[in-house]
Design an enzyme around this catalytic site. Structure first.
Site, PDB file in Angstrom:
ATOM      1  N   SER A 155       0.828  -1.203   0.000  1.00  0.00           N
ATOM      2  CA  SER A 155       0.000   0.000   0.000  1.00  0.00           C
ATOM      3  C   SER A 155       0.865   1.258   0.000  1.00  0.00           C
ATOM      4  CB  SER A 155      -0.955  -0.040   1.192  1.00  0.00           C
ATOM      5  OG  SER A 155      -1.936   0.965   1.105  1.00  0.00           O
ATOM      6  N   ASP A 254      -9.708  -3.801  -5.014  1.00  0.00           N
ATOM      7  CA  ASP A 254      -8.996  -2.672  -4.416  1.00  0.00           C
ATOM      8  C   ASP A 254      -9.188  -1.409  -5.256  1.00  0.00           C
ATOM      9  OD1 ASP A 254      -7.193  -0.957  -3.204  1.00  0.00           O
ATOM     10  OD2 ASP A 254      -5.424  -2.175  -3.630  1.00  0.00           O
ATOM     11  N   HIS A 284      -8.017  -4.908  -0.662  1.00  0.00           N
ATOM     12  CA  HIS A 284      -6.823  -4.166  -0.271  1.00  0.00           C
ATOM     13  C   HIS A 284      -6.411  -4.612   1.135  1.00  0.00           C
ATOM     14  CE1 HIS A 284      -4.069  -0.706  -0.357  1.00  0.00           C
ATOM     15  NE2 HIS A 284      -4.268  -0.667   0.952  1.00  0.00           N
TER      16      HIS A 284
END
Length: 309
Positions: A155, A254, A284
């Site tokens: 991320s 995501d 995610h």
């Protein structure tokens, strides 16, 4: 026992309900940090772990080293955690990094970079760059040759890994040979004006919402001109020559999926060696799920193939 997290109608409805009840991150970012830490409860690994500090211009940057019981190689993974540049610590990522060390047979060095909003851009990326610089130039806090350091992040941490690789190319102090980017943030617009379809199709119902992404970025990048820095949004860079061999793994559900894949395609256009994979029915942050989840197992298979090539 292996299981796949299937997004059936009931689970989809639950995810939608939870997603739409999210807190105001910009106003309650400390609460978000607390929740993030609770969701990633630390545990005492069954193998060696050391804490160390790297001095950066008078600041002691905490790092944590994880070593598997059986090392398969002297290669080291330099890991940058996620959390939107606001949440996440080496403590909340202890379990994840311990699993990486175990599943890859490599030492993992996790960096506790300074977080926004107390330390906005570019503190986090500069901290991560300096940690990499120590490894590449001085072999501290452990011995590793320049060819044996792999950058990795998830991320926001994946965005930091990509930014460090860009910085390294720009500054010329060292060269990164490999990087692993898990569902990275690579662009600077996550509003309805975003050119990426996944921001709208996945941006409201799957825990990480487009609004939350925007809130995190507003906390991290507090000067408008910094929005156009490739060290914040690597995808906008027009100087991607000589980037590391790259593995990008995205998640089907995501909001960041399309921009992560677009970064892979742009790296390829500049002549870089890149592999991009999309994990089906994955959310995610799925990398923090149980090791028995099919999506997590597939992710580790891809990582290990990449590392051994």
């Amino acid at each position: 026992m292996l299981f796949r997290i299937a997004i059936n109608p009931l689970l989809r409805a639950m995810l939608r309900l939870i997603s739409r009840a999210e807190i105001n991150v910009k106003k309650y970012y400390r609460v978000d940090r607390m929740i993030n830490n609770l969701l990633h409860v630390s545990f005492k690994p069954r193998f060696k772990m050391w804490d160390h500090k790297i001095m950066i211009d008078g600041y002691d940057l905490p790092v944590r080293l994880f070593a598997p019981k059986v090392s398969q190689t002297e290669e080291v993974i330099l890991f940058f955690h996620g959390g939107g540049w606001v949440s996440g610590t080496i403590d909340s990522y202890t379990k994840i990094c311990a699993h990486i060390a175990k599943r890859t047979g490599r030492r993992v060095l996790s960096v506790d970079y300074r977080r926004a909003p107390e330390y906005p851009f570019p503190y986090a990326v500069e901290d991560c760059y300096q940690a990499a610089r120590e490894l590449f130039l001085y072999d501290k806090p452990l011995e590793a040759s320049r060819e044996q350091v792999v950058l990795m992040g998830d991320s926001a941490g994946a965005s930091l890994a990509a930014a460090v690789s860009l910085m390294a190319a720009d500054r010329g102090e060292f060269r990164v040979e490999k990087q692993i980017l898990l569902y990275p943030s690579t662009y600077n617009d996550h509003s309805e004006a975003s050119p990426f379809r996944s921001i709208t199709t996945n941006g409201t119902d799957y825990l990480l919402t487009s609004k939350k992404i925007q809130d995190y970025q507003d906390l991290y990048v507090q000067n408008k001109e910094d929005r156009n820095s490739p060290y914040f949004a690597p995808l906008i860079s027009d100087h991607l020559e000589g980037q590391p061999k790259t593995l990008i793994i995205t998640a089907e559900l995501d909001p960041l999926r399309d921009e992560g894949e677009a970064y892979g395609e742009k790296l390829k256009k500049f002549g870089n060696d890149v592999a991009v994979y999309r994990i089906k029915e994955a959310l995610h942050g799925f990398f923090s799920f149980s090791l028995q989840a099919a999506q997590v197992k597939q992710c580790y298979q891809l990582i290990n193939i990449f590392l051994k090539e």
